[in-house]
Each structure stands twice: as structure tokens, then as C-alpha cells.
Design an enzyme around this catalytic site. Structure first.
Site, PDB file in Angstrom:
ATOM      1  N   SER B 144       1.413   2.011   4.375  1.00 51.08           N
ATOM      2  CA  SER B 144       1.273   3.384   4.761  1.00 51.08           C
ATOM      3  C   SER B 144       0.303   3.820   3.219  1.00 51.08           C
ATOM      4  O   SER B 144      -0.749   3.272   3.198  1.00 51.08           O
ATOM      5  CB  SER B 144       2.416   3.975   4.597  1.00 51.08           C
ATOM      6  OG  SER B 144       2.343   5.417   4.936  1.00 51.08           O
ATOM      7  N   ASP B 298       2.934   3.756  16.217  1.00 45.46           N
ATOM      8  CA  ASP B 298       2.743   4.690  15.071  1.00 45.46           C
ATOM      9  C   ASP B 298       1.989   5.985  15.523  1.00 45.46           C
ATOM     10  O   ASP B 298       0.727   5.914  16.024  1.00 45.46           O
ATOM     11  CB  ASP B 298       1.827   3.946  13.896  1.00 45.46           C
ATOM     12  CG  ASP B 298       1.910   4.889  12.659  1.00 45.46           C
ATOM     13  OD1 ASP B 298       1.841   5.905  12.445  1.00 45.46           O
ATOM     14  OD2 ASP B 298       1.871   3.894  11.384  1.00 45.46           O
ATOM     15  N   HIS B 327       5.682   4.613  12.868  1.00 44.43           N
ATOM     16  CA  HIS B 327       5.145   4.222  11.429  1.00 44.43           C
ATOM     17  C   HIS B 327       6.406   3.415  10.723  1.00 44.43           C
ATOM     18  O   HIS B 327       5.883   2.660   9.767  1.00 44.43           O
ATOM     19  CB  HIS B 327       5.046   5.408  10.573  1.00 44.43           C
ATOM     20  CG  HIS B 327       4.557   5.312   9.368  1.00 44.43           C
ATOM     21  ND1 HIS B 327       3.125   4.492   9.274  1.00 44.43           N
ATOM     22  CD2 HIS B 327       4.754   5.514   8.111  1.00 44.43           C
ATOM     23  CE1 HIS B 327       2.628   4.667   8.039  1.00 44.43           C
ATOM     24  NE2 HIS B 327       3.592   5.076   7.375  1.00 44.43           N
TER      25      HIS B 327
END
Lengths: 351, 351
Positions: B144, B298, B327
Site C-alpha cells: 500500500s 482491490d 486491498h
């Protein structure tokens, strides 16, 4: 049955369009709560024919007024007022039909009772049958929350609804969709100016936040990647967030937005009486010829969820709108999507 | 270079793990703003070997502390502290490194300067080279926002970084991702208690709204459909929204959340000096062997966006984590996803 301000509707019999408000009287909701002096707003397009066989019911989507969803209606379109008598039905809570913003105290604002999709369709059915004397509906059609109501029409009145075409909507709200709605609700109500619904002035900061959250869900990743908002005349991303999304919701009342949101979160055709709390049973009972459409990139009414529901309907044709416009594929903004939907509806109406 | 509270780091040379804070001095950001008496927090796992060839840099993700992202580290895992010297680097703004919440006036709270991903990597590079005397990095890895920093390491230091493995993140923030962030920002700041950042008490209503909006984006539609939060020990959807999402962000400071959000929104490896504002040029300059992973479902770092970026990197292997955890597929919550990522990292490290 009382009628009030029904002149416009009456005139719709003889003219090409007319707005009206149908008086529902003291309307007892399925929950047992009473909505006093309830009103159902609507607009008609076209003329009801002699045998009353050409009616189309077309309920509004979230936060929309009847004037916002006229894009599929017109000469040469599937919803052709030269052929059909199209009744655009304003959802309870939308600010035209009975809503927190227009109901007298003590049932106003935060005290406005919770209303379901089924309540809406019960009210609409009264207008259609008692107001217009219609006993067959050629088509129940709608986008998004309008689709929820179209599904409910087909489930509640299997012998009355000949065709049903819900698009970009589900008969039962999914868990993820509910979470999306929790987010926009939390954003709006984070504004202390909301005052638990007893505001004197609109909580505009909360409504703007609500709109910004909505913006991410309402379209798709490729829509933003390709900057397709430029096709709508917006010159930048921020221009679009403000000019499209904030504008869209700032014109609405906060309690009305929350009332319709409650309706959406609790949507479940399986809760129809006689369906034993089973969505499968509810959708399996549909006898209308069904055309079920989903937007390919819709983030909250996903094609997977819609296809599953379509598989439960006996005579359903399931189609995916090939679009990167996300949920807005069904909102008449993109000409290619409009053509796809219109062609599909024409096919259904010809059947 | 000043050092302060560096004992723990020093001890990390000889022990299996250690926390530390590296003093950056008056750190001049790329914008020209100065972050006075800046600090970079970190934690190390394992021992630096004699030729200093076994270092792995592993920056934190959004709102995480180094202690939150230790799941891929352990004996037998790819990030094995028996083999590697793993430096977990706290992002500026996370509350451990210099942040709005821990910086002295007048640069505190709403006055904390805007920090970029590049600023973070410049600070981290100082720690790694000057603090530890390391001149080669075996792997830059992160999830991320950690992926954003890993990309930046590979772009800024092509001759130093041997391997790079960003997962579930992009080298440039996409437009849709930016809109998602606009939504959570608007939700937090709709709370008047935020006071434009000058609050005395946390704007908890806004943070809870922020968390509820995040909940819809952080996982996927099928995750919620399948009620997979039950695998995490939550007994209901609302239990999950409160116990997982609200808890996750209520422990953080509002200004810190907004500072890291700014960093995220403005992430663009193309802005690296020498890249002529070109993402293509930046990614094309990477010489590290690259493993780029995306989560199949995601919603904000989409596989499509990540695959496009991977195609710009000369020696990149692109893989999709087959997961419905959205995610969170990259956050060590689901054992199958953890295995997939760990196996892929093992393959990269063996190369």
C-alpha cells in the site's frame, strides 16, 4: 379515498404530460406506523389508451425527482409517449412525495417514519389502480432504487405486471452496498449542524462530505482514469466533484437523504408477504417477462450480484451494459449506454 | 548529522531486534519547507551481516506503526530475521516519526508541513546509509503506501536497490484513488470538532465516519457477501465496522491521518528529480529485479492500474493475488494470501 391536487393527473388522461399529487390519506406503513395525510407525487407522459393496456410504471431513483429521470422517455425511444402512458412515480422521502421535509409536525424531520420499498409500491399501486383504474401494467422499469421498486412491483403483483426491467439495482441490498451507505450516512451525520435531524439550516458541510464519498462509488476507476467527466463539460476533477456531485446533493434536504438511505439499506423483496422471508421464493414467483441489466463496472450494484438475482427469476434475460461509467451507466449520461438500454427495452416491449 | 535516542538502533547490530529513532536534524523537504528537529522511527529485525549485504527496507503503510506490519517477518518466512537485517521504517506523519501530533510548536498540528513519498525515502536513505553504513539494499518491499515508498527507493536509488517488491500499491496515485481519499478526508473534516486541525480533543465523530467510509473501500464486495469478517472473529457486520475499522483509526491522531493522506494523494514517482515529470521514465529507470503484486479485488489499487505500471519496469514480474480480501489481501489477515505473498517474495529473494 381522498384526492387532493389531483387535477394535473386527471388532465394527463387527455394531454401528453402532467404532474400530479395523489392523496394517500393516513397511510399505514407495513411497520404499523402511520404516515398522516400522505402524498404520492408523480408525472405522466403520453395518454392512457382505451383499454388501459399501455401503462408503464417508472419509479424514481435515490434523491431524484421525476424530472431528473426523463432521459429514457421520448418519441422514438422505448418509453415512447406516443405509444405508452408512462407514470413516473416519486419515491417517498424524495421531497415531492411525503418526506421529512414536507410532512407536518409531529411526523416531520427526524420523526418521519421509516419507509420500505414495499411501502412505496403499495402506495404506487393505489395510484395506478384506484387513481387511474389500471389493472395491467405493460412494464415496470427503473434504475438503481427505481430498480428496487420495479422488482417489488413484479413480486407483489405477478398477475398485473407483464414485463419488468430493473437495471443497475438489486431486489435485496447486499452487505457491501449497505457498508457503502453506512459510509455516506456517517459522513453526513458527522456534521454537528445536522443536530440529529432537528437542524434549522441544512448541514451543508456534511452534505458536501456525503457527496465526495459518493463520487468515488458512483462511477468507476476507469471513468476517472480516462477523465470522462470532460464529456459532461467539466474541466477538471475538482470541478466535477463540486459541480456534479456536491451540486447533486446540496439541492436536497439532509433528512430526506437519510430517509431514502434507510429505505435502500432495508430493501429486501424477500420480505414481501407470502415469500417466507426468502429472496429466492420472491424472485421465483415473478411471472413478468424480465430483462435484468447490470453496469459492467458498477461498484455497488455489481454485475455478479445482479446476475445471481436474475438467475432466480423464471423468465429473465440478463445483460451487462458494456460501460466504464460505473453505476452511472444507467443514468442517461453516456450516449452509448443510453442506446444499449433503450435497445434492450425496445426488445422487451416488442415481446 | 545529529543522533539522538539512537541506542536501540545501535544495539540492533548485535541483537535480533531493536527499536530506534534516527535524528534527521532540521530536515529540508523537497518543497523547501523545513521540518525542525525531524525524527525517523524504525525497528530492525535480525542482524546486519559483515559485508552489509543482507539489508531489507520495509516502510510502513497508511496509519500503521512498525509494530502493525510485522506479519511477513519471521523464521521460515521470506523476511527471515535469521538471514536478513530488516529495517521497518515509520512513515513521516504516522505518530512515531515526525508528525503533526509530536512536533513542537510552531510546526505542530495543522502547521505541520506537507511531506511527499520522496521526502520519506530521502530520510530513510539517510538512516540506511549514514546510520547503518549500508550501501546495498537486498530488497525494498512494502504494502500500500509502503509500496509507494518501495517504488521510490527503486527509482531514486537504481544502483543501490537489488530487488523491489511493492504490493497492492502504485508508483503514482490514480485519479479514482484520489477521489476515494477526498471522500474519507471530507468525512473526517465534516466534524466541526476538528477545528481546522486546532482541536484539543480528537474529532472522534469525524474519525468514526472516516473509518466507516474506509470500510467499504478496504475490502471487496465478495468479502462482505461471504461474511469473511467472521474469520477475523467478528460476530456481525456492525461488530466488524466498529471493532475493526473504527478501532483502527480511533487510535490515531486526526492531523496525522490527514498528513499521511496528503502524502498519498500527491504520490508520484514521476516527480523524482531527473525523471522530467514522467512516470514512464521513472519506472523505466528501475534496475532492481522487480516483483509487482496486485490484489485481485482491490478497489483502489486496482490490478489494471498496477499491471500498467509493472509494464513500464524493465525486469518486472507481475502477479495477481487471487483473493476476495480486496486491498486487505496484502495485510496479512488471510492465511492463503500471506502464503501467496511469502512464496513470491521467497522466489524473488532467491533470484
Amino acid at each position: 379515498m381522498k384526492r387532493k391536487n389531483f387535477d394535473a393527473a386527471a388532465s394527463a388522461y387527455g394531454s401528453s404530460s402532467g404532474e400530479g399529487v395523489f392523496d394517500l390519506g393516513d397511510f399505514v406503513l407495513r411497520s404499523g406506523a402511520t404516515l398522516p395525510a400522505a402524498k404520492l407525487a408523480f408525472k405522466t407522459h403520453g395518454r392512457l389508451n382505451a383499454d388501459k393496456s399501455n401503462a408503464i410504471v417508472y419509479p424514481t431513483s435515490y434523491a431524484a425527482h421525476h424530472s431528473d429521470i426523463e432521459w429514457p422517455i421520448g418519441p422514438g425511444m422505448a418509453l415512447d409517449p406516443e405509444k405508452y402512458f408512462i407514470i413516473v412515480l416519486d419515491m417517498l422521502g424524495n421531497g415531492l412525495s411525503s418526506s421529512p421535509s414536507n410532512t407536518a409536525a409531529p411526523h416531520d424531520r427526524a420523526n418521519f417514519p421509516n419507509v420500505t420499498i414495499l411501502d412505496n409500491v403499495i402506495a404506487q399501486h393505489r395510484l395506478v389502480t384506484q387513481g387511474f383504474g389500471i389493472s395491467r401494467v405493460a412494464l415496470a422499469v427503473g434504475w438503481s432504487m427505481g430498480a428496487q421498486q420495479a422488482f417489488q412491483w413484479a413480486v407483489s403483483h405477478p398477475d398485473m405486471v407483464e414485463r419488468v426491467a430493473p437495471f443497475c439495482g438489486t431486489a435485496r441490498t447486499t452487505a457491501h452496498n449497505l457498508v457503502f451507505l453506512e459510509g455516506i450516512k456517517a459522513a453526513l451525520t458527522a456534521d454537528a449542524a445536522w443536530q440529529e435531524g432537528w437542524y434549522q439550516e441544512q448541514p451543508t458541510r456534511g452534505i458536501r462530505a456525503f457527496a465526495r464519498v459518493y463520487a468515488g462509488w458512483g462511477l468507476s476507476q476507469p471513468f476517472y482514469r480516462q477523465e470522462l467527466y470532460r464529456q459532461l463539460g467539466f474541466s477538471s476533477l475538482d470541478d466535477f466533484l463540486v459541480g456534479f456531485w456536491e451540486r447533486r446533493f446540496l439541492r436536497r434536504d439532509a433528512n430526506n437523504l437519510l430517509a431514502m438511505l434507510w429505505t435502500w439499506q432495508h430493501n429486501d423483496a424477500g420480505a414481501t408477504p407470502g415469500c417466507a422471508a426468502s429472496l429466492e421464493r420472491a424472485l421465483g414467483s415473478i411471472r413478468a417477462k424480465a430483462l435484468i441489466m447490470a453496469g459492467q463496472t458498477d461498484l455497488y450494484f455489481t454485475p455478479e450480484d445482479i446476475e445471481y438475482e436474475a438467475s432466480l427469476i423464471p423468465h429473465a434475460d440478463f445483460r451487462v451494459i458494456p460501460s466504464v461509467w460505473g453505476h452511472q451507466a444507467g443514468n442517461g449520461l453516456n450516449p452509448a449506454d443510453t442506446r444499449f438500454i433503450d435497445d434492450a427495452l425496445k426488445g422487451l416491449l416488442a415481446a
